[in-house]
Design a protein around this motif. Structure first.
Motif, short mmCIF file in Angstrom:
data_model
loop_
_atom_site.label_atom_id
_atom_site.label_comp_id
_atom_site.label_asym_id
_atom_site.label_seq_id
_atom_site.Cartn_x
_atom_site.Cartn_y
_atom_site.Cartn_z
N UNK A 117 0.85 -1.18 0.00
CA UNK A 117 0.00 0.00 0.00
C UNK A 117 0.89 1.24 0.00
N UNK A 118 0.93 1.92 -1.13
CA UNK A 118 1.76 3.13 -1.29
C UNK A 118 3.21 2.90 -0.85
N UNK A 119 3.87 1.91 -1.43
CA UNK A 119 5.22 1.59 -0.95
C UNK A 119 6.25 2.67 -1.26
N UNK A 120 5.99 3.51 -2.22
CA UNK A 120 7.04 4.45 -2.62
C UNK A 120 6.81 5.86 -2.10
N UNK A 121 5.83 6.02 -1.23
CA UNK A 121 5.57 7.33 -0.65
C UNK A 121 6.74 7.75 0.24
N UNK A 122 7.23 8.95 0.05
CA UNK A 122 8.33 9.43 0.88
C UNK A 122 9.67 8.85 0.49
N UNK A 123 9.70 8.18 -0.67
CA UNK A 123 10.93 7.51 -1.09
C UNK A 123 11.50 8.22 -2.30
N UNK A 124 12.83 8.39 -2.30
CA UNK A 124 13.44 9.19 -3.36
C UNK A 124 13.45 8.44 -4.69
N UNK A 125 13.73 9.17 -5.77
CA UNK A 125 13.65 8.58 -7.10
C UNK A 125 14.55 7.37 -7.30
N UNK A 126 15.76 7.41 -6.72
CA UNK A 126 16.68 6.30 -6.89
C UNK A 126 16.15 5.05 -6.18
N UNK A 127 15.70 5.24 -4.94
CA UNK A 127 15.23 4.11 -4.14
C UNK A 127 13.96 3.50 -4.73
N UNK A 128 13.14 4.34 -5.37
CA UNK A 128 11.93 3.82 -6.01
C UNK A 128 12.31 2.76 -7.04
N UNK A 129 13.34 3.04 -7.82
CA UNK A 129 13.81 2.10 -8.83
C UNK A 129 14.25 0.80 -8.17
N UNK A 130 14.97 0.92 -7.04
CA UNK A 130 15.47 -0.27 -6.35
C UNK A 130 14.30 -1.13 -5.85
N UNK A 131 13.29 -0.46 -5.33
CA UNK A 131 12.14 -1.20 -4.80
C UNK A 131 11.37 -1.87 -5.94
N UNK A 132 11.17 -1.13 -7.03
CA UNK A 132 10.47 -1.71 -8.17
C UNK A 132 11.24 -2.91 -8.71
N UNK A 133 12.56 -2.80 -8.76
CA UNK A 133 13.37 -3.90 -9.28
C UNK A 133 13.20 -5.15 -8.42
N UNK A 134 13.15 -4.96 -7.10
CA UNK A 134 12.94 -6.09 -6.18
C UNK A 134 11.58 -6.74 -6.43
N UNK A 135 10.58 -5.90 -6.60
CA UNK A 135 9.23 -6.42 -6.81
C UNK A 135 9.18 -7.22 -8.11
N UNK A 136 9.77 -6.68 -9.16
CA UNK A 136 9.77 -7.39 -10.45
C UNK A 136 10.53 -8.71 -10.35
N UNK A 137 11.63 -8.70 -9.59
CA UNK A 137 12.43 -9.92 -9.46
C UNK A 137 11.61 -11.01 -8.74
N UNK A 138 10.92 -10.61 -7.69
CA UNK A 138 10.12 -11.58 -6.92
C UNK A 138 8.94 -12.09 -7.74
N UNK A 139 8.36 -11.20 -8.54
CA UNK A 139 7.23 -11.63 -9.38
C UNK A 139 7.71 -12.65 -10.40
N UNK A 140 8.90 -12.42 -10.90
CA UNK A 140 9.48 -13.37 -11.85
C UNK A 140 9.60 -14.75 -11.20
N UNK A 141 9.88 -14.75 -9.90
CA UNK A 141 9.99 -16.01 -9.17
C UNK A 141 8.64 -16.59 -8.76
N UNK A 142 7.53 -15.93 -9.16
CA UNK A 142 6.22 -16.50 -8.89
C UNK A 142 5.39 -15.78 -7.84
N UNK A 143 5.98 -14.78 -7.17
CA UNK A 143 5.19 -14.06 -6.17
C UNK A 143 4.15 -13.18 -6.86
N UNK A 144 2.94 -13.19 -6.32
CA UNK A 144 1.90 -12.30 -6.84
C UNK A 144 1.95 -11.00 -6.04
N UNK A 145 1.61 -9.91 -6.71
CA UNK A 145 1.70 -8.60 -6.06
C UNK A 145 0.42 -7.81 -6.31
N UNK A 146 -0.09 -7.22 -5.26
CA UNK A 146 -1.17 -6.26 -5.40
C UNK A 146 -0.55 -4.92 -5.04
#
Ligand SMILES: Nc1ncnc2c1ncn2[C@@H]1O[C@H](COP(=O)(O)OP(=O)(O)OP(=O)(O)O)[C@@H](O)[C@H]1O
Ligand SMILES: [Mg+2]
Length: 507
Positions: free
Chosen positions: A432-461
């Motif tokens: 829920x709003x994971x990137x609120x208050x997070x700088x532009x660089x860190x947003x990319x890092x968080x998105x990359x983690x989410x995409x990596x986990x989804x690739x491994x089969x995790x579902x994300x809302x």
């Protein structure tokens, strides 16, 4: 700024150390009367620390501060306010169960004279609170409890509280992080009005578009050092990002991560049919498959957080059905949901998650330990390894994993909360709003983690008010409006298409 106007506030050579580590090194800031000045930098760059030093909330470690040419050394925020420097901190500290007027004056009530025993003059409290609120264009019943008003109004009350009669400088540390677009517009109107009255306003935000919407000049900090000062018109968004991140990182952050392919025939992991609760959420159908990233778009109050809470056992649905792996499931509590492989990273990190006095390690390991239960304790070494892995992966800026999390910058605390839920390796992660208050660089890092986990089969809302983010990472976008679902859009839809659906009137 024309050359003949003198700065109202001038900071030079400001230093601050925490336990021997430089948080600020030779930092400067110049504010002119009648300007809105954006103070920018990555999470942990030193923005809040600079503000705290300037307002006497933290002792300075060196350098000079001049207000109207006179050296000042405020020893407390109250002293700073008496000098004319008013602040609304990143963590709004108001009392929800006091009235609006009490919140405006708590700790400095107007009092009657000696003859009347210096009693608090309640009539004056209410009248002056009304006057202060009127100054920022707010006409509300000041005798009502603060908690009876929406967050945006509470934010305005915090500003009214900060504004003394003789304010020259108003400082706002991330005032917009929980406001919707409309509320942000109203806040900006207030800021422009105050600017027109000659106030110098410092504004911290991670929303780049807001910087350009409202500020006249920009100061950038990086790693506790001063990078530069520009007129907003002279520093485009790309140049601003480069100044905040440094050249190399800026080049990386421009690259969009690729959405992992996802098997449309994958079995449903979670399926809600007509799930709802009277007064909270209209009955909703929702399907999430393994490895799928479903974006949840909508305005503030559309019902996104409510849906997350229903799915996670924080609210009990009174209609409809929930299935996990095809089996009917009903969650009496989050513990049930966690046992079924769900995780929820909530929106309000201050109230819903951070245990300030525990270390970064303990905070990150918390949910995983809860999931494993009493039969399987994580050793100290395991916790350390886990925490260090996420500190590295998400770029959490901390001296060590043993640092109490309360000492981290706001954005870095937020990253640790995301790490806590990623660490449980859930089958379905609700963010829920994971990137609120997070700088532009860190947003990319968080998105990359989410995409990596989804690739491994995790579902994300994935819930986010930033439409550009939702359209970039989602395989499918579910759109909510007024607490009901109004449609779904496929990957590759544009922001405009999502907006159209949100704005469409009910048929
Ligand atoms: N009381 C403290 N003790 C030790 N370190 C601290 C303390 N307060 C801040 N720091 C450290 O100082 C650095 C700057 O933090 P600060 O809160 O100023 O960052 P920020 O620019 O406001 O970031 P954000 O955008 O995340 O709010 C961080 O590394 C933080 O961990
Ligand atoms: Mg901060």
């Amino acid at each position: 700024m024309s050359g003949d106007i003198r700065p109202v506030l001038e900071l030079a050579g400001i230093r601050k150390q925490f336990a021997g580590v430089d948080a600020l090194r030779d930092v400067q800031l110049r504010l002119y009367p009648g300007e809105i000045h954006a103070l920018m930098g990555q999470n942990g760059a030193g923005k809040s620390t600079l503000i705290k030093v300037l307002t006497g909330a933290l002792p300075s470690g060196g350098g000079s501060m001049r207000l109207d040419g006179q050296a000042i050394h405020p020893a407390s925020p109250l002293e700073a306010q008496k000098l004319g420097i008013s602040t609304v901190y990143q963590e709004v500290n108001l009392c929800p169960n006091l009235s609006v007027a009490e919140n405006v004056f708590a700790g400095r009530y107007p009092r009657r004279g000696a003859a009347e025993g210096f009693r608090i003059d309640w009539a004056a409290v209410n009248r002056r609170a009304r006057e202060l609120l009127a100054r920022i264009g707010l006409d509300i019943d000041v005798a009502r409890l603060l908690s009876s008003y929406p967050v945006a109004v509470q934010q305005m009350v915090a500003i009214a509280r900060a504004l003394g009669v003789s304010s020259k400088v108003l400082i706002l540390d991330e005032p917009t992080s929980s406001l919707d677009d409309d509320e942000v517009r109203k806040l900006f109107e207030v800021l422009r009005k105050l600017r027109g009255e000659g106030l110098a306003i410092v504004f911290v935000t991670h929303f780049l578009n807001q910087v350009y919407a409202v500020s006249d000049r920009i100061t950038v900090l990086r790693n506790g050092t001063w990078v530069g000062e520009w007129r907003a018109a002279d520093l485009g968004p790309q140049a601003l990002i480069a100044a905040m991140l440094g050249r190399e990182l800026a080049a990386q952050s421009g690259r969009a991560a690729a959405l992992p392919p996802f098997d449309i025939a994958a079995p449903a992991l979670l399926e809600a049919q007509g799930l709802g609760q009277a007064g909270l959420l209209q009955p909703i159908d929702l399907l999430v498959r393994a490895g799928e990233i479903v974006g949840l778009a909508g305005l503030l109050g559309a019902g996104r957080t409510e849906l997350a809470r229903l799915l996670f056992g924080l609210e009990a649905p009174d209609r409809g059905q929930l299935r996990i792996d095809g089996e009917v499931a009903s969650f009496a509590s989050p513990a049930d949901a966690i046992r079924h492989g769900l995780a929820l990273c909530p929106e309000e990190r201050k109230t819903d998650g951070i245990v300030a006095e525990l270390s970064v390690r303990e905070n990150i390991a918390l949910a995983l330990q809860a999931r494993l239960g009493a039969r399987r304790f994580l050793s100290r070494a395991e916790q350390t390894a886990l925490a260090e892995r996420f500190v590295e992966a998400l770029g959490i800026k901390t001296a060590s994993v043993e640092t109490p999390i309360g000492l981290l910058s706001g954005g870095n605390q937020q990253k640790a909360m995301i790490a806590r839920w990623l660490a449980t390796e859930p089958r379905l992660l609700i963010l829920d709003e994971p990137t609120r208050g997070i700088d532009v660089g860190a947003k990319q890092e968080i998105m990359a983690q989410i995409l990596r986990l989804a690739k491994g089969g995790m579902a994300v809302l994935f819930i986010s008010s930033e439409m550009s983010e939702v359209v970039r990472v989602a395989h499918r976008i579910v759109v909510l409006r007024d607490r009901s679902k109004v449609g779904e859009l496929p990957a590759g839809s544009s922001e405009d298409e999502v907006c159209e659906l949100i704005a469409a009137t009910h048929e």
